[in-house]
Design a protein around this motif. Structure first.
Motif, PDB file in Angstrom:
ATOM      1  N   HIS A  85       0.816  -1.152  -0.162  1.00  0.00           N
ATOM      2  CA  HIS A  85       0.183  -0.031  -0.079  1.00  0.00           C
ATOM      3  C   HIS A  85       0.942   1.261  -0.168  1.00  0.00           C
ATOM      4  O   HIS A  85       0.345   2.397   0.368  1.00  0.00           O
ATOM      5  CB  HIS A  85      -1.108   0.066   1.284  1.00  0.00           C
ATOM      6  CG  HIS A  85      -2.121  -1.286   0.874  1.00  0.00           C
ATOM      7  ND1 HIS A  85      -1.912  -2.353   1.200  1.00  0.00           N
ATOM      8  CD2 HIS A  85      -3.176  -0.999   0.364  1.00  0.00           C
ATOM      9  CE1 HIS A  85      -2.852  -3.191   0.903  1.00  0.00           C
ATOM     10  NE2 HIS A  85      -3.723  -2.363   0.228  1.00  0.00           N
ATOM     11  N   HIS A 106     -11.235   3.400   0.459  1.00  0.00           N
ATOM     12  CA  HIS A 106     -10.088   3.156   1.286  1.00  0.00           C
ATOM     13  C   HIS A 106      -9.130   2.058   0.238  1.00  0.00           C
ATOM     14  O   HIS A 106      -9.470   0.992  -0.071  1.00  0.00           O
ATOM     15  CB  HIS A 106     -10.683   2.202   2.266  1.00  0.00           C
ATOM     16  CG  HIS A 106      -9.843   2.370   3.524  1.00  0.00           C
ATOM     17  ND1 HIS A 106      -8.208   2.013   3.448  1.00  0.00           N
ATOM     18  CD2 HIS A 106      -9.696   2.822   4.959  1.00  0.00           C
ATOM     19  CE1 HIS A 106      -7.635   2.183   4.530  1.00  0.00           C
ATOM     20  NE2 HIS A 106      -8.461   2.676   5.413  1.00  0.00           N
ATOM     21  N   LEU A 107      -7.950   2.768   0.099  1.00  0.00           N
ATOM     22  CA  LEU A 107      -6.988   2.078  -0.912  1.00  0.00           C
ATOM     23  C   LEU A 107      -5.665   1.897  -0.042  1.00  0.00           C
ATOM     24  O   LEU A 107      -4.410   1.947  -0.623  1.00  0.00           O
ATOM     25  CB  LEU A 107      -6.572   2.849  -1.985  1.00  0.00           C
ATOM     26  CG  LEU A 107      -5.812   2.144  -3.228  1.00  0.00           C
ATOM     27  CD1 LEU A 107      -6.601   0.829  -3.637  1.00  0.00           C
ATOM     28  CD2 LEU A 107      -5.300   2.989  -4.352  1.00  0.00           C
ATOM     29  N   SER A 113     -13.555  -4.633   0.807  1.00  0.00           N
ATOM     30  CA  SER A 113     -12.966  -3.916  -0.610  1.00  0.00           C
ATOM     31  C   SER A 113     -13.710  -4.324  -1.829  1.00  0.00           C
ATOM     32  O   SER A 113     -14.914  -3.891  -1.959  1.00  0.00           O
ATOM     33  CB  SER A 113     -11.677  -4.492  -0.629  1.00  0.00           C
ATOM     34  OG  SER A 113     -11.446  -5.738  -0.774  1.00  0.00           O
ATOM     35  N   MET A 114     -13.110  -4.962  -2.714  1.00  0.00           N
ATOM     36  CA  MET A 114     -13.898  -5.542  -4.000  1.00  0.00           C
ATOM     37  C   MET A 114     -13.928  -7.074  -4.111  1.00  0.00           C
ATOM     38  O   MET A 114     -13.070  -7.848  -3.400  1.00  0.00           O
ATOM     39  CB  MET A 114     -13.331  -5.012  -5.076  1.00  0.00           C
ATOM     40  CG  MET A 114     -11.706  -5.001  -5.516  1.00  0.00           C
ATOM     41  SD  MET A 114     -10.529  -4.345  -4.329  1.00  0.00           S
ATOM     42  CE  MET A 114      -9.152  -4.971  -4.929  1.00  0.00           C
ATOM     43  N   THR A 146     -10.709  -8.322  -0.043  1.00  0.00           N
ATOM     44  CA  THR A 146      -9.517  -8.899   0.627  1.00  0.00           C
ATOM     45  C   THR A 146      -9.787  -8.516   2.004  1.00  0.00           C
ATOM     46  O   THR A 146      -9.004  -8.976   2.776  1.00  0.00           O
ATOM     47  CB  THR A 146      -8.371  -8.458  -0.119  1.00  0.00           C
ATOM     48  OG1 THR A 146      -8.483  -6.949  -0.139  1.00  0.00           O
ATOM     49  CG2 THR A 146      -8.160  -9.009  -1.427  1.00  0.00           C
ATOM     50  N   ALA A 200      -2.793 -10.054   0.342  1.00  0.00           N
ATOM     51  CA  ALA A 200      -3.237  -8.723  -0.110  1.00  0.00           C
ATOM     52  C   ALA A 200      -3.236  -8.777  -1.649  1.00  0.00           C
ATOM     53  O   ALA A 200      -2.276  -9.128  -2.365  1.00  0.00           O
ATOM     54  CB  ALA A 200      -2.587  -7.525   0.292  1.00  0.00           C
ATOM     55  N   HIS A 201      -4.414  -8.024  -2.315  1.00  0.00           N
ATOM     56  CA  HIS A 201      -4.323  -8.006  -3.775  1.00  0.00           C
ATOM     57  C   HIS A 201      -3.124  -7.092  -4.241  1.00  0.00           C
ATOM     58  O   HIS A 201      -2.535  -7.575  -5.368  1.00  0.00           O
ATOM     59  CB  HIS A 201      -5.587  -7.223  -4.200  1.00  0.00           C
ATOM     60  CG  HIS A 201      -6.046  -7.074  -5.447  1.00  0.00           C
ATOM     61  ND1 HIS A 201      -5.858  -6.401  -6.416  1.00  0.00           N
ATOM     62  CD2 HIS A 201      -6.798  -8.137  -6.121  1.00  0.00           C
ATOM     63  CE1 HIS A 201      -6.250  -6.586  -7.811  1.00  0.00           C
ATOM     64  NE2 HIS A 201      -6.874  -8.012  -7.585  1.00  0.00           N
ATOM     65  N   GLY A 202      -2.897  -6.212  -3.319  1.00  0.00           N
ATOM     66  CA  GLY A 202      -1.492  -5.334  -3.869  1.00  0.00           C
ATOM     67  C   GLY A 202      -0.383  -6.334  -3.763  1.00  0.00           C
ATOM     68  O   GLY A 202       0.508  -6.000  -5.016  1.00  0.00           O
ATOM     69  N   PRO A 209     -11.726   0.937  -4.002  1.00  0.00           N
ATOM     70  CA  PRO A 209     -13.077   0.441  -3.340  1.00  0.00           C
ATOM     71  C   PRO A 209     -13.865   1.387  -2.656  1.00  0.00           C
ATOM     72  O   PRO A 209     -13.523   1.925  -1.763  1.00  0.00           O
ATOM     73  CB  PRO A 209     -12.785  -0.881  -2.747  1.00  0.00           C
ATOM     74  CG  PRO A 209     -11.376  -1.108  -2.855  1.00  0.00           C
ATOM     75  CD  PRO A 209     -10.741   0.307  -3.234  1.00  0.00           C
TER      76      PRO A 209
HETATM   77  O1  PYC Z   1      -4.398  -5.043  -1.269  1.00  0.00           O
HETATM   78  O2  PYC Z   1      -6.158  -6.293  -1.360  1.00  0.00           O
HETATM   79  C1  PYC Z   1      -5.656  -5.304  -1.112  1.00  0.00           C
HETATM   80  C2  PYC Z   1      -6.376  -3.897  -1.469  1.00  0.00           C
HETATM   81  C3  PYC Z   1      -7.787  -3.944  -1.361  1.00  0.00           C
HETATM   82  C4  PYC Z   1      -8.175  -2.421  -1.518  1.00  0.00           C
HETATM   83  C5  PYC Z   1      -6.990  -1.920  -0.960  1.00  0.00           C
HETATM   84  N1  PYC Z   1      -6.128  -2.826  -0.875  1.00  0.00           N
END
Ligand code: PYC
Ligand code: NDP
Length: 335
Positions: free
Chosen positions: A46, A118-119, A142-143, A158, A183-185, A264
């Protein structure tokens, strides 16, 4: 090749980027410090690589960086915030002192934030509460990129969960983790670096296990950590982050009309507890004893310690960025 950038300089560069796409100065500073703190602490998933996502989300009109949050003081221990399609961090900042006041007065405060983007990591949101002597728990959804355990298609975010507690004579105890296996990141970073994933992290578009991050990102999905247990925690986070706050479930995030959008639009739940009202031995003293016991049992690294070590090192010597990272940033930074 790499270079070292001082934390303050990085904050200034990031703030300029946020301002260049219409973010008011105070919000730009807040978001810049948040993102630079992640980079400083080695929370790379992040850190600055997220800046393109922030910029594209703002440019596409998906998020309103100038939104003024609306605070609703609904009960002695309950505070609601409507971020009004803005970022979650300024919404939290606007409610922070009122929430602390309520927690100190009544013993606890539930703070819900809805219509918020929130990112980032969650620890920057809650660590300051523990530094102020409160226990804090937060979740955000999140998504829909995670398949519930036993299901066939992605429905969960996530969905991170973070906890912070004061400890006498030492830094607070803080953990912060996604409830997906990664994490998606981190999947995005693995793809960029051409690294295969370990087993058990994700599936491809056909639901078959894959170690290829590109297949997870392009039509595939993540798995929850710890099978049915992480899956259950993630379900709880959908309920607290969306149903309780009045925000959107991860499946309801539809940014298809906003090219490049990456933030998201969901909700965040924060619970504050004032341990001073718990009676018995002071909580922070007991927490510190507990951490000493952990060390005595052979635990060398507590959650949060790696970050704090990075923080100390990088504040002293500067944050190491690769040339590629720097150039990416410069493509976003106005001269
Ligand atoms: O890293 O999974 C992730 C994520 C989703 C939204 C913000 N970070
Ligand atoms: P990690 O798996 O890297 O770490 C999870 C926690 O475990 C951290 O508190 C970490 O401490 C601790 N930890 C890690 N390794 C050890 C170890 N060997 N011994 C003891 N403790 C350890 O986190 P994730 O990859 O799951 O999540 C990364 C970030 O992504 C989080 O900050 C989360 O908030 C964020 N995120 C945000 C989302 C959003 O919607 N905004 C969605 C999903 C994730 P330390 O920090 O010191 O390493």
């Amino acid at each position: 090749m790499t270079r070292r950038v001082q934390y303050e300089e990085l904050c200034e560069i990031l703030a300029r980027i946020f301002e260049s796409v219409g973010t008011p100065h105070d919000i730009a500073l807040l978001l810049a410090e948040n993102c630079a703190s992640c980079e400083r602490d080695g929370a790379k998933s992040h850190g600055i690589f997220r800046m393109k996502g922030y910029v594209d989300s703002i440019r596409s009109g998906w998020v309103n960086p100038a939104a003024t949050p609306r605070i609703e003081d609904v009960a002695p221990s309950f505070l609601r915030v409507d971020a009004r399609n803005g970022f979650a961090q300024p919404a939290l900042a606007a409610a922070r002192s009122l929430a602390i006041g309520k927690a100190r007065k009544t013993g606890a405060c539930i703070l819900t934030i809805r219509q918020s983007h929130h990112l980032s990591a969650l620890w920057p949101d809650i660590e300051p509460f523990a530094e102020a002597g409160l226990i804090a728990l937060s979740v955000v959804n999140s998504m829909a990129v995670t398949v519930p355990y036993g299901a066939k298609r992605p429905l969960l975010g996530t969905n991170p969960i973070a906890f912070a507690a004061p400890a006498e004579g030492r830094a607070p105890f803080v953990f912060d983790m996604a409830t997906s296996a990664w994490a998606h990141g981190d999947i995005q970073i693995a793809r960029r670096e051409g690294r295969p994933l370990p087993e058990g992290i994700g599936v491809d578009a056909d639901g078959e296990p894959t170690r290829d991050p590109a297949r997870v990102l392009d039509g595939g999905a993540l798995l929850p950590f710890g099978g049915h247990k992480g899956s259950a925690l993630s379900m709880m986070i959908e309920l607290l982050g969306a149903a309780l706050t009045g925000g959107q479930f991860s499946t309801e995030v539809d940014w298809s009309g906003y090219p490049g959008a990456a933030t998201p639009l969901t909700g965040q739940f924060i619970l504050l507890i004032d341990p001073a009202l718990s009676g018995g031995n002071p909580f922070a003293v007991r927490a510190s004893e507990f951490m000493t016991n952990l060390s005595a049992a052979g635990l060398h690294v507590l959650p949060g310690e790696r970050r704090r070590r990075n923080r100390a090192e990088n504040l002293k010597n500067g944050i190491v960025l690769t040339d590629e990272e720097w150039e990416q940033l410069m493509t976003l930074a106005p001269i």
